[in-house]
Design an enzyme around this catalytic site. Structure first.
Site, PDB file in Angstrom:
ATOM      1  N   ASN A  99       0.813  -1.214   0.000  1.00  0.00           N
ATOM      2  CA  ASN A  99       0.000   0.000   0.000  1.00  0.00           C
ATOM      3  C   ASN A  99       0.851   1.271   0.000  1.00  0.00           C
ATOM      4  OD1 ASN A  99      -2.502   1.690   0.607  1.00  0.00           O
ATOM      5  ND2 ASN A  99      -1.285   2.055   2.445  1.00  0.00           N
ATOM      6  N   TYR A 101       2.324  10.438 -11.921  1.00  0.00           N
ATOM      7  CA  TYR A 101       1.647   9.575 -10.946  1.00  0.00           C
ATOM      8  C   TYR A 101       0.860   8.475 -11.655  1.00  0.00           C
ATOM      9  CZ  TYR A 101      -1.361   8.186  -7.054  1.00  0.00           C
ATOM     10  OH  TYR A 101      -2.021   7.464  -6.094  1.00  0.00           O
ATOM     11  N   GLY A 102       0.087   8.850 -12.669  1.00  0.00           N
ATOM     12  CA  GLY A 102      -0.664   7.852 -13.417  1.00  0.00           C
ATOM     13  C   GLY A 102       0.258   6.843 -14.090  1.00  0.00           C
ATOM     14  N   ALA A 103       1.366   7.316 -14.631  1.00  0.00           N
ATOM     15  CA  ALA A 103       2.315   6.411 -15.281  1.00  0.00           C
ATOM     16  C   ALA A 103       2.922   5.440 -14.276  1.00  0.00           C
ATOM     17  CB  ALA A 103       3.412   7.223 -15.968  1.00  0.00           C
ATOM     18  N   ALA A 104       3.226   5.925 -13.077  1.00  0.00           N
ATOM     19  CA  ALA A 104       3.798   5.052 -12.048  1.00  0.00           C
ATOM     20  C   ALA A 104       2.783   3.995 -11.617  1.00  0.00           C
ATOM     21  CB  ALA A 104       4.250   5.886 -10.852  1.00  0.00           C
ATOM     22  N   LYS A 105       1.540   4.402 -11.440  1.00  0.00           N
ATOM     23  CA  LYS A 105       0.516   3.428 -11.046  1.00  0.00           C
ATOM     24  C   LYS A 105       0.227   2.436 -12.177  1.00  0.00           C
ATOM     25  CE  LYS A 105      -0.182   4.848  -6.863  1.00  0.00           C
ATOM     26  NZ  LYS A 105       0.276   4.027  -5.714  1.00  0.00           N
TER      27      LYS A 105
END
Length: 245
Positions: free
Chosen positions: A85, A149-153
């Site tokens: 998490n 952030y979206g790319a990392a997720k």
């Protein structure tokens, strides 16, 4: 969950979703260890979470390989459920040149991808076989885009496919829970006011925003014996804010 007394490790377990996950497993009689960077917050959570067993706290920065190596010595010798998490915020790409852009992207990647990858790699030899479970917390940003952030997720979703293939022959599974906005986590900064909450509600199909306990319930399902045939998947838990394919 159906199997009380399992050994569970939860990263980012001091607040928000991670704490709710730790509480869910503790109430079911599982032996829980929480990990996180903020030692006092983590230890306070471990003291306050009520269950059949004492919750252990192991402070660690999971983005730093040397700290993960050190923390591994304090973690259980066999683990039934690992919940990844721990993560960080994204934010807009900073003004400036390419150096600043690169630093921002690396920081977001390091805080959102490396904690899951390093902790999982460190504990794979200890994951129960058969029956081991790895559940990672993702984000709808991976599905609808949000800069670094979206790319990392999104990277976590791709990594989970590889992990599921690796664990399958051992009778273990790997899945990702994909929340949308979750109230009461502090992840988005200051608490949302009523106008923002109303906008968040209207962005879902059910007219409600999630609470941390909702995400914990999804994690508990994927960690349960009933989900033994589900692996390599991501489970949307965002009230229909982003629809599956």
């Amino acid at each position: 969950m159906g199997e009380a007394g399992r050994v569970v490790v939860v990263s980012g377990g001091g607040t928000g979703i991670g704490r709710a996950v730790a509480e869910r497993f503790a109430r079911q009689g599982d032996r829980v260890t929480v990990l996180g960077r903020r030692a006092e917050v983590l230890r306070a959570a471990a003291r306050e979470i009520k269950g059949a067993h004492t919750v252990r706290a192991v402070p660690v920065d999971l983005a730093v390989p040397e700290e993960v190596e050190r923390a591994r010595e304090e973690l259980p010798a066999e683990i039934d459920v690992l919940v990844n998490n721990a993560g960080g915020r994204g934010g807009p790409s900073p003004a400036g040149g390419l150096k600043e852009v690169a630093e921002h992207w690396r920081r977001v990647f390091d805080s959102n991808v490396m904690p899951a990858v390093l902790l999982t790699e460190a504990l794979l030899p200890r994951l129960a076989r058969p029956g081991g479970r790895v559940v990672t917390i993702g984000s709808v940003a991976a599905l609808r885009g949000n800069g670094a952030y979206g790319a990392a997720k999104a990277a976590l979703l791709a990594w989970n496919h590889t992990l599921a293939r690796q664990l399958g022959p051992r009778g273990a599974t790997a899945n990702v829970v994909v929340p949308g906005y979750v109230a009461g986590t502090g992840f988005s900064g200051a608490p949302a006011d009523e106008d923002e909450l109303a906008a968040r509600r209207s962005g879902t199909l059910v007219g409600e925003v999630a609470e941390p306990a909702d995400i914990a319930a999804a994690v508990a399902f994927l960690a349960s014996p009933e989900a033994r045939h589900i692996t390599g998947e991501f489970l949307n838990s965002n009230g229909g804010a982003v629809l599956g394919r």
